[in-house]
Write an enzyme that holds these catalytic residues in place. Structure first.
Site, short mmCIF file in Angstrom:
data_model
loop_
_atom_site.label_atom_id
_atom_site.label_comp_id
_atom_site.label_asym_id
_atom_site.label_seq_id
_atom_site.Cartn_x
_atom_site.Cartn_y
_atom_site.Cartn_z
N LYS A 1 0.75 -1.09 -0.13
CA LYS A 1 -0.03 0.02 -0.05
C LYS A 1 0.89 1.27 0.09
CE LYS A 1 -3.93 1.89 2.82
NZ LYS A 1 -4.65 1.50 3.96
N SER B 1 -9.76 1.47 3.50
CA SER B 1 -8.95 2.26 2.40
C SER B 1 -7.69 1.43 1.52
CB SER B 1 -8.19 3.40 3.24
OG SER B 1 -7.26 2.72 4.34
N SER C 1 -9.66 -1.30 7.34
CA SER C 1 -9.19 -0.87 6.02
C SER C 1 -8.29 -2.23 5.11
CB SER C 1 -7.95 0.12 5.87
OG SER C 1 -8.87 1.32 5.92
#
Ligand code: GLN
Length: 487
Positions: free
Chosen positions: A75, A150, A174
């Site tokens: 990420k 997210s 997330s």
């Protein structure tokens, strides 16, 4: 594509090379990512060079790490000393980290090859990845639906089999929620289990890094490589991580599975409810004993989380001032204008909303009424779990109240999006581990996830139960067939 576990074995035993594995990933990214947009940056040259180096070491008979040659994506809020680390934000659009996050160092030491950085909601604030300043990641099961967030890019990259595994971060769901939306396995470890050094901070008392994978064994293998103590993160726990792969082998019985009515009430999609209840039957057939537990303060979790997380965010994000990092406004009239305009132009709408909310709840006169009260309720939520774990080993729930939603469906109603985090955020508030695994599909063909939560440091048990479930079911093996759009 083979699982990460199988790939590692094949590479180590020289049935295939890391270069072949990485080349396949890069090809998949080239064909699929123009539609999915899971990646913000692909490390083509760097990944191939790293893969060849691992191959050379293996060919030379050297001892290599447990992830030798394995392609992995991370990420974009996890710092890498190559490429950029943007956090999905314009304010860090050009930011090049001078150092690696601890997890990146560990991945590289274990021999993994980082193939790229994945899209995310700006500063990890959101549940759909729609808040990214750069790209709109689509759900590989239906390009008209969000991938969750997210860590939507990491989840979508694994779901579309562009990479076998990826890292995400979880402050309030997330990892688990996008895992459930995209039909993959995702685990949020206990707070303190994985070092946060080099993870760009959102809510520092909640943030944790964890893996996405297609099954619990792959998640166990990656978690084992990144878990452990790190002197650079004072909140990381000075205790050795478990041997999660070893622990997978046998399901320890008796296993008491706790079910709380609070997780199955109003607002839960009936298809999700049916799938999770069916999954509980599977656990029963594996020898689990079901016990009823109660989490009376769960109803306050959303309100509590959005006070604690925004308060911490407002403090953490003060550092983006146009001076230290990234974006600076053009031609400011004075210093004050430079600070204000840089932040005004550099942050997106949701991030500004969070900063304002957090600053408000911390301001004098409101601190006791909001922030302090939220901390007290947080303790009560933690106590609820402590009590529940006196009578059960794991608590089972849906991961999210429904399957993935359409683009734009929630963007004008932030509160509705916050409420959709209802089942995941309490684990962050309590600091306990949680895993999401696929347990069915909606009528529209969208994945449904089941969440298992355990005591602090029970990630070994969660992975074990998840793996036992996956031995008995096929949901995790389903792949999106061609990339399609239903609406
Ligand atoms: N959806 C939650 C939020 O917006 C959780 C995000 C996260 O876990 N990073 O804060």
């Amino acid at each position: 594509m083979q699982t990460a576990y199988e790939l590692c074995r094949a590479i180590r035993s020289r049935q295939m090379t890391s270069e072949q594995a990485v080349t396949e990933c890069l090809q998949n990214i080239r064909t699929l990512d123009s539609q999915v947009e899971a990646f913000l940056w692909v490390n083509e040259q760097g990944a191939l060079a790293a893969a060849r180096q691992v191959d050379k070491r293996i060919a030379g008979g050297e001892v290599v790490g447990p992830l030798a040659g394995l392609p992995i994506a991370v990420k974009d809020n996890i710092c890498t000393n190559f490429g950029r680390t943007t956090c999905g934000s314009k304010i860090l659009g050009n930011f090049e980290s001078p150092y690696n996050a601890h997890v990146v160092d560990l991945l590289q030491q274990a021999g993994a090859v980082i193939v790229g950085k994945c899209n995310m909601d700006e500063f990890a604030m959101g549940s759909s990845t729609e808040n990214s300043a750069f790209a709109k990641t689509r759900n590989p099961w239906d390009l008209g639906k969000v991938p969750g967030g997210s860590s939507g890019g990491s989840a979508a990259a694994v779901a579309a089999r562009m990479v076998p595994v990826a890292l995400g971060s979880d402050t309030g769901g997330s990892i688990r929620q996008p895992a459930s939306f995209c039909g993959v396995t995702g685990i949020k470890p206990t707070y303190g289990r994985v070092s946060r050094f080099g993870l760009v901070a959102y809510g520092s008392s909640l943030d944790q890094i964890g893996p996405f994978a297609t099954d619990a064994r792959d998640a166990a293998m990656v978690l084992q490589a990144v878990a452990g103590h790190d002197l650079r993160d004072s909140t990381s726990v000075n205790e050795p991580a478990g041997d999660y792969l070893q622990e997978l082998e046998t399901l320890r019985l008796p296993l008491k599975v706790g079910i709380a009515a609070e997780y199955f009430g109003e607002g839960l999609d009936p298809q999700v409810k049916a799938s999770v209840l069916q999954a509980i039957e599977v656990l029963k057939s594996k020898g689990a004993e079901i016990v009823e537990v109660h989490l009376p303060h769960l109803k306050y979790a959303v309100a509590t989380y959005y006070i604690v997380a925004t308060a911490e965010a407002s403090s953490n994000l003060a550092r983006y001032d146009g001076v230290h990092y990234g974006y600076r406004t053009k031609d400011p009239s004075d210093y004050i204008d430079m600070y204000c305009s840089s932040r005004q132009e550099g942050f997106g709408q949701e991030v500004k909303r969070r900063i304002m909310l957090g600053t408000f709840t911390l301001s004098s006169g409101y601190y006791d009424a909001y922030y302090l009260k939220a901390l007290k309720v947080r303790s009560l939520i933690k106590q609820d779990f402590d009590t529940a774990f006196e009578t059960c080993d794991v608590v089972v729930s849906p991961t999210a109240p429904g399957p993935a939603w359409s683009f734009g469906q929630m963007t004008n109603d932030p509160l509705a999006m916050y409420l959709a985090d209802i089942y995941t955020i309490s684990a962050n508030l309590a600091g306990i581990p949680g895993i999401s695994i696929p347990c069915g599909f909606s009528e529209a063909g969208l994945p449904i996830g089941m969440q298992l939560m355990g005591k602090h440091f029970a990630e070994g048990l969660l992975l074990q139960v998840a793996w036992a479930y996956q031995q008995a079911t096929e949901w995790h093996k389903k792949q999106p067939q061609g990339i399609s759009v239903t609406v």
